[in-house]
Design an enzyme around this catalytic site. Structure first.
Site, PDB file in Angstrom:
ATOM      1  N   PHE A  30      69.786  -1.100  47.535  1.00  0.00           N
ATOM      2  CA  PHE A  30      71.317  -1.138  47.997  1.00  0.00           C
ATOM      3  C   PHE A  30      71.111  -0.052  49.371  1.00  0.00           C
ATOM      4  O   PHE A  30      71.257   0.566  49.721  1.00  0.00           O
ATOM      5  CB  PHE A  30      72.061   0.012  47.280  1.00  0.00           C
ATOM      6  CG  PHE A  30      72.147  -1.259  45.848  1.00  0.00           C
ATOM      7  CD1 PHE A  30      73.605  -2.539  46.057  1.00  0.00           C
ATOM      8  CD2 PHE A  30      72.376  -0.960  44.555  1.00  0.00           C
ATOM      9  CE1 PHE A  30      73.607  -3.305  45.076  1.00  0.00           C
ATOM     10  CE2 PHE A  30      72.501  -1.523  43.346  1.00  0.00           C
ATOM     11  CZ  PHE A  30      73.365  -2.787  43.910  1.00  0.00           C
ATOM     12  N   GLY A  59      68.159   7.215  40.159  1.00  0.00           N
ATOM     13  CA  GLY A  59      69.026   6.547  40.746  1.00  0.00           C
ATOM     14  C   GLY A  59      67.897   5.072  41.061  1.00  0.00           C
ATOM     15  O   GLY A  59      68.059   5.768  42.658  1.00  0.00           O
ATOM     16  N   SER A  65      64.430   1.693  47.076  1.00  0.00           N
ATOM     17  CA  SER A  65      64.764   3.040  47.732  1.00  0.00           C
ATOM     18  C   SER A  65      63.213   4.128  47.860  1.00  0.00           C
ATOM     19  O   SER A  65      62.557   4.386  47.698  1.00  0.00           O
ATOM     20  CB  SER A  65      65.649   4.263  47.136  1.00  0.00           C
ATOM     21  OG  SER A  65      65.733   4.255  46.228  1.00  0.00           O
ATOM     22  N   HIS A 157      77.953   6.760  40.327  1.00  0.00           N
ATOM     23  CA  HIS A 157      78.760   6.673  41.321  1.00  0.00           C
ATOM     24  C   HIS A 157      80.058   7.411  40.723  1.00  0.00           C
ATOM     25  O   HIS A 157      80.870   7.606  41.744  1.00  0.00           O
ATOM     26  CB  HIS A 157      78.852   6.197  43.047  1.00  0.00           C
ATOM     27  CG  HIS A 157      77.566   6.117  43.203  1.00  0.00           C
ATOM     28  ND1 HIS A 157      76.529   7.145  43.193  1.00  0.00           N
ATOM     29  CD2 HIS A 157      76.722   5.056  44.105  1.00  0.00           C
ATOM     30  CE1 HIS A 157      75.702   6.535  43.700  1.00  0.00           C
ATOM     31  NE2 HIS A 157      75.914   5.434  44.810  1.00  0.00           N
ATOM     32  N   ASP A 183      75.742   7.877  49.232  1.00  0.00           N
ATOM     33  CA  ASP A 183      76.205   6.978  49.463  1.00  0.00           C
ATOM     34  C   ASP A 183      78.118   7.769  49.364  1.00  0.00           C
ATOM     35  O   ASP A 183      78.608   7.904  48.866  1.00  0.00           O
ATOM     36  CB  ASP A 183      76.681   5.874  47.907  1.00  0.00           C
ATOM     37  CG  ASP A 183      75.778   5.069  47.782  1.00  0.00           C
ATOM     38  OD1 ASP A 183      75.707   4.204  48.482  1.00  0.00           O
ATOM     39  OD2 ASP A 183      74.889   4.823  46.912  1.00  0.00           O
TER      40      ASP A 183
HETATM   41  N1  SAH Z   1      68.683   3.991  44.768  1.00  0.00           N
HETATM   42  C1  SAH Z   1      69.069   2.320  44.072  1.00  0.00           C
HETATM   43  C2  SAH Z   1      69.829   1.649  43.777  1.00  0.00           C
HETATM   44  C3  SAH Z   1      70.346   2.653  42.860  1.00  0.00           C
HETATM   45  S1  SAH Z   1      71.883   1.759  41.772  1.00  0.00           S
HETATM   46  C4  SAH Z   1      68.031   1.479  45.543  1.00  0.00           C
HETATM   47  O1  SAH Z   1      67.591   2.099  46.574  1.00  0.00           O
HETATM   48  O2  SAH Z   1      68.613   0.326  45.885  1.00  0.00           O
HETATM   49  C5  SAH Z   1      71.871   2.947  41.092  1.00  0.00           C
HETATM   50  C6  SAH Z   1      70.963   2.651  39.271  1.00  0.00           C
HETATM   51  O3  SAH Z   1      71.909   4.936  38.874  1.00  0.00           O
HETATM   52  C7  SAH Z   1      71.231   2.168  39.215  1.00  0.00           C
HETATM   53  O4  SAH Z   1      70.199   1.754  38.483  1.00  0.00           O
HETATM   54  C8  SAH Z   1      71.372   2.669  37.179  1.00  0.00           C
HETATM   55  O5  SAH Z   1      71.119   2.704  36.030  1.00  0.00           O
HETATM   56  C9  SAH Z   1      71.211   4.118  37.538  1.00  0.00           C
HETATM   57  N2  SAH Z   1      72.262   5.518  37.008  1.00  0.00           N
HETATM   58  C10 SAH Z   1      73.435   6.047  36.405  1.00  0.00           C
HETATM   59  N3  SAH Z   1      74.009   6.219  36.118  1.00  0.00           N
HETATM   60  C11 SAH Z   1      73.107   7.030  35.455  1.00  0.00           C
HETATM   61  C12 SAH Z   1      72.315   8.459  34.548  1.00  0.00           C
HETATM   62  N4  SAH Z   1      73.772   8.251  34.026  1.00  0.00           N
HETATM   63  N5  SAH Z   1      70.602   8.119  34.390  1.00  0.00           N
HETATM   64  C13 SAH Z   1      70.295   7.169  34.984  1.00  0.00           C
HETATM   65  N6  SAH Z   1      70.337   6.173  35.638  1.00  0.00           N
HETATM   66  C14 SAH Z   1      71.245   6.117  36.125  1.00  0.00           C
HETATM   67 MG    MG Z   2      73.103   4.710  46.903  1.00  0.00          MG
END
Ligand code: SAH
Ligand code: MG
Length: 225
Positions: A30, A59, A65, A157, A183
């Site tokens: 994303f 994340g 990323s 989020h 975000d």
């Molecule tokens: N940075 C990424 C997108 C991250 S999407 C990119 O560039 O594409 C959000 C991610 O956060 C997901 O993979 C999800 O598994 C993770 N996530 C959400 N809540 C979390 C938590 N409490 N602990 C660890 N990982 C978490």
């Molecule tokens: Mg994001």
């Protein structure tokens, strides 16, 4: 003449290698290209200011990323700890906008992005600089003690996960270090509010962080106190 002082060449402005950028952009995720480039730039600056401290990404999903950050970590000579439970955020689950059936483990029916993450970091040649930490962010943060030059928050989020990421990780940003938040949507019509309301605003209101740059929904803050 021998030089007694080692001045490291400046890394500022070194862009992501075009082949790695292609790899990042072909990796599920994303992070828009311009925001990834801004993140890379902010990470190099963080490394220039505090070269000896490691970094944390909260994340990673499939490692998109992580490639921008991992490449910057390679330039700086530091380590990026990439935290994710790899079971997806609420907004990644079936029925939600950001769901991708390809990342569902057919055995369990749960999301599992870890194989994708491993492949991306391996293909990028970043295994020497990126360490995946598989776990829930608050659990990983609970025993964390190392000051960080950079924390990038892009995890869950919802209100609860965003609050926990703020509480768990922002205290570990060293003074002079960087807090990057993805975000962040001040306009409710543009996107979900928790990264803005539960991370970005509290960081600024704490007086410990100052805004240094804005690219799309990416906010770069510096710890000042
Ligand atoms: N940075 C990424 C997108 C991250 S999407 C990119 O560039 O594409 C959000 C991610 O956060 C997901 O993979 C999800 O598994 C993770 N996530 C959400 N809540 C979390 C938590 N409490 N602990 C660890 N990982 C978490
Ligand atoms: Mg994001």
């Amino acid at each position: 003449m021998a030089c007694r002082h080692h001045h490291r060449p400046s890394l500022l402005g070194v862009p992501l290698d075009p082949a790695l950028r292609e790899l990042a952009l072909s990796t599920k995720g994303f992070m828009p290209a311009d925001e990834g480039d801004a993140l890379h730039d902010a990470a190099l600056r963080a490394g220039d200011t505090l070269p000896d401290a490691p970094w944390v990404e909260v994340g990673s999903y499939c490692g998109r990323s992580t490639i921008w950050l991992g490449d910057a970590a390679r330039h700086v000579g530091t380590t990026l700890y990439a935290v994710d439970h790899h079971h997806g955020s609420e907004e990644n689950q079936a029925g939600w906008e950001h769901h991708d059936t390809e990342v569902v483990d057919v055995r369990t029916g749960r999301m599992d992005t870890l194989p994708f993450f491993r492949r991306a970091i391996g293909d990028a040649g970043l295994e020497e600089h990126v360490v995946g930490i598989i776990g829930r962010s608050p659990v990983v943060a609970r025993h964390w003690a190392t000051p960080l030059a950079l924390v990038f928050i892009d995890g869950g989020h919802g209100v609860e996960p965003a609050r926990a990421d703020y509480a768990g990780w922002t205290p570990h940003v060293a003074v002079g270090g960087t807090l990057a938040i993805h975000d962040v949507f001040p306009d409710p019509a543009a996107g979900g509010r928790p990264p803005y309301e539960e991370i970005y605003l509290p960081a600024l209101e704490s007086g410990r962080f100052e805004l240094t740059s804005v690219t799309g929904s990416l906010r770069i803050l510096r710890r000042v106190g």
